[in-house]
Write a protein that holds these residues in place. Sequence first.
Motif, PDB file in Angstrom:
ATOM      1  N   ARG A  94      44.042  45.637  28.980  1.00  0.00           N
ATOM      2  CA  ARG A  94      42.789  44.970  28.622  1.00  0.00           C
ATOM      3  C   ARG A  94      42.224  45.537  27.326  1.00  0.00           C
ATOM      4  O   ARG A  94      41.577  44.815  26.556  1.00  0.00           O
ATOM      5  N   GLU A  95      42.474  46.815  27.079  1.00  0.00           N
ATOM      6  CA  GLU A  95      41.979  47.431  25.845  1.00  0.00           C
ATOM      7  C   GLU A  95      42.928  47.205  24.671  1.00  0.00           C
ATOM      8  O   GLU A  95      42.486  47.076  23.527  1.00  0.00           O
ATOM      9  N   SER A  96      44.254  47.177  24.937  1.00  0.00           N
ATOM     10  CA  SER A  96      45.254  47.028  23.870  1.00  0.00           C
ATOM     11  C   SER A  96      46.262  45.936  24.240  1.00  0.00           C
ATOM     12  O   SER A  96      47.449  46.199  24.425  1.00  0.00           O
ATOM     13  N   PRO A  97      45.804  44.681  24.347  1.00  0.00           N
ATOM     14  CA  PRO A  97      46.710  43.623  24.800  1.00  0.00           C
ATOM     15  C   PRO A  97      47.676  43.176  23.699  1.00  0.00           C
ATOM     16  O   PRO A  97      47.320  43.190  22.514  1.00  0.00           O
ATOM     17  N   ILE A 131      38.783  32.609  24.922  1.00  0.00           N
ATOM     18  CA  ILE A 131      38.587  32.060  26.253  1.00  0.00           C
ATOM     19  C   ILE A 131      37.773  33.044  27.074  1.00  0.00           C
ATOM     20  O   ILE A 131      37.669  34.231  26.726  1.00  0.00           O
ATOM     21  N   SER A 132      37.216  32.564  28.187  1.00  0.00           N
ATOM     22  CA  SER A 132      36.410  33.418  29.054  1.00  0.00           C
ATOM     23  C   SER A 132      37.279  34.007  30.150  1.00  0.00           C
ATOM     24  O   SER A 132      38.262  33.391  30.573  1.00  0.00           O
ATOM     25  N   PRO A 133      36.938  35.208  30.630  1.00  0.00           N
ATOM     26  CA  PRO A 133      37.702  35.800  31.730  1.00  0.00           C
ATOM     27  C   PRO A 133      37.673  34.910  32.959  1.00  0.00           C
ATOM     28  O   PRO A 133      36.736  34.135  33.162  1.00  0.00           O
ATOM     29  N   GLY A 178      35.195  49.350  38.226  1.00  0.00           N
ATOM     30  CA  GLY A 178      36.286  48.662  37.541  1.00  0.00           C
ATOM     31  C   GLY A 178      35.850  47.312  36.992  1.00  0.00           C
ATOM     32  O   GLY A 178      36.231  46.918  35.886  1.00  0.00           O
ATOM     33  N   ILE A 179      35.038  46.582  37.765  1.00  0.00           N
ATOM     34  CA  ILE A 179      34.538  45.285  37.307  1.00  0.00           C
ATOM     35  C   ILE A 179      33.612  45.480  36.106  1.00  0.00           C
ATOM     36  O   ILE A 179      33.680  44.728  35.123  1.00  0.00           O
ATOM     37  N   ALA A 180      32.754  46.499  36.166  1.00  0.00           N
ATOM     38  CA  ALA A 180      31.849  46.780  35.050  1.00  0.00           C
ATOM     39  C   ALA A 180      32.640  47.088  33.780  1.00  0.00           C
ATOM     40  O   ALA A 180      32.313  46.604  32.688  1.00  0.00           O
ATOM     41  N   HIS A 181      33.693  47.890  33.916  1.00  0.00           N
ATOM     42  CA  HIS A 181      34.531  48.219  32.758  1.00  0.00           C
ATOM     43  C   HIS A 181      35.239  46.983  32.218  1.00  0.00           C
ATOM     44  O   HIS A 181      35.336  46.771  31.000  1.00  0.00           O
ATOM     45  N   ARG A 182      35.739  46.149  33.119  1.00  0.00           N
ATOM     46  CA  ARG A 182      36.501  44.964  32.710  1.00  0.00           C
ATOM     47  C   ARG A 182      35.642  44.007  31.894  1.00  0.00           C
ATOM     48  O   ARG A 182      36.101  43.412  30.920  1.00  0.00           O
ATOM     49  N   TYR A 183      34.363  43.849  32.276  1.00  0.00           N
ATOM     50  CA  TYR A 183      33.495  42.898  31.591  1.00  0.00           C
ATOM     51  C   TYR A 183      32.544  43.566  30.592  1.00  0.00           C
ATOM     52  O   TYR A 183      31.629  42.937  30.072  1.00  0.00           O
ATOM     53  N   ASN A 184      32.807  44.859  30.361  1.00  0.00           N
ATOM     54  CA  ASN A 184      32.072  45.583  29.321  1.00  0.00           C
ATOM     55  C   ASN A 184      30.559  45.525  29.544  1.00  0.00           C
ATOM     56  O   ASN A 184      29.777  45.252  28.624  1.00  0.00           O
TER      57      ASN A 184
END
Length: 453
Positions: free
Chosen positions: A377-380, A394-396, A419-425
């Motif tokens: 997610r950080e380096s795709p 696009i949106s998650p 984890g959800i908080a990190h994923r959606y910044n």
Amino acid sequence: MKRISSAVLCGLLLLAVTVQATEVRDVRFWRAPDHSRVVFDLSGPVEHELITLDSPKRLVIDIQGATLTSDTSKLEFTNSPITRLRHAEKPGGALRIVFDLSNDVQVRSFLLSASGDLHDRLVVDFLDKGESSASAANPSAPRVLKSMENSSHRDVVIAIDAGHGGEDPGAIGPGGVKEKDVVYKIAQRLKERFEGKKGYRVVMIRDGDYYVGLAKRRDLARKAQADFFVSIHADAFTNPRANGSSVYALSKRGATSAAARILAQRENDADLVGGVSLSDKDQVLAGVLTDLSMTATLDASLSVGSQLLGEMGKISRLHSKRVEQAGFAVLKSPDIPSLLVETGFISNPHEAGKLKTSHYQSQMSQAIYEGIDRYFRESPPPDTYFAAVKRGDISPASGPALASGVREYVIASGDTLSGIAHRYNVPLRDLQRKNKLSGSDIRVGQKIQIPAS
């Protein structure tokens, strides 16, 4: 001096030949996606001959100077071209083994010499004929990428390798718990984690109890065009007090520790246990480790490894707090970031007890997933779904948009609030405040709102 009659002398010679006959002490069968393997455990080296016959289809194996001391009546050849095994002793001291076959096969055989705790073995492979049947039986064969919202946004491909398998049990812990069984269950749980998230596709290198050669494991990952390769193991040591999990990457030079060097040697010897012909030994080009592409691959491997250690350290003691490196044959793909994860010491009674529980297997698979997921997610890779999300194209995949940029998300198995908080910044406290949560407890199926980042 007494004379020995010729009859007595012949009898003694015959007895000596009988005594010296090689014993076939056990016969084992393994079914792989593209072949069937029969292994004969021997008391010593033998000479053998293969004969293929038609009408009906049969494979005949004559083993010179051998006797069968194993009961083969309970052998089952499910989902294979072998329908039955028969045997008889031929005049002259040869043992004849006959396999009745239902389909055409290509046959190969080779001998493995005794080494360490292993006895001599005769290995016979029945290779399936026809691409269509092999592909249908092989869950690891590359598949067409599943469609996404946009055809240009491909999935990140994760190759999951459960170590050992089949003829090779790996390390054996207290009570007979086998490494191959434990790591396969963790690998299956890890597969479920990735398949439950949009943007990933999983390739299982071993999808059953059979052995895959170290070089072929890499080849399967490359054929599937994997973006990442993770090999899962459970270590063993002579001292039963040794404990902790660890992460290993390939080294372009020497091993970073004596323990890493010993582990790499032990894992590289797995082909000798798993029944891989010496002619199939890895022929890695001499320059591959100095190739520029390998430098970038190793950098990515070490970055993912650091993320993994951070997650694994939350559920397990770390045997080493850094990513160790050594010459692991299974990691020598110059273009695929690759890691070997030791989930714990199966030789430690306490850790062996944990490793065989579904709870710990679930925890470990979640930790491995979180570490790899965070990296991608950080380096795709630029052409992937995650790259499109990061660019804002696009949106998650989190449900329909609500007012003021707020999105709705349904909690899935393995999710954590952090984890959800990190994923959606978004800050964790904002996520808790938006959903009126006093802590971090969530449940599968629960709907929460993701505030605009």
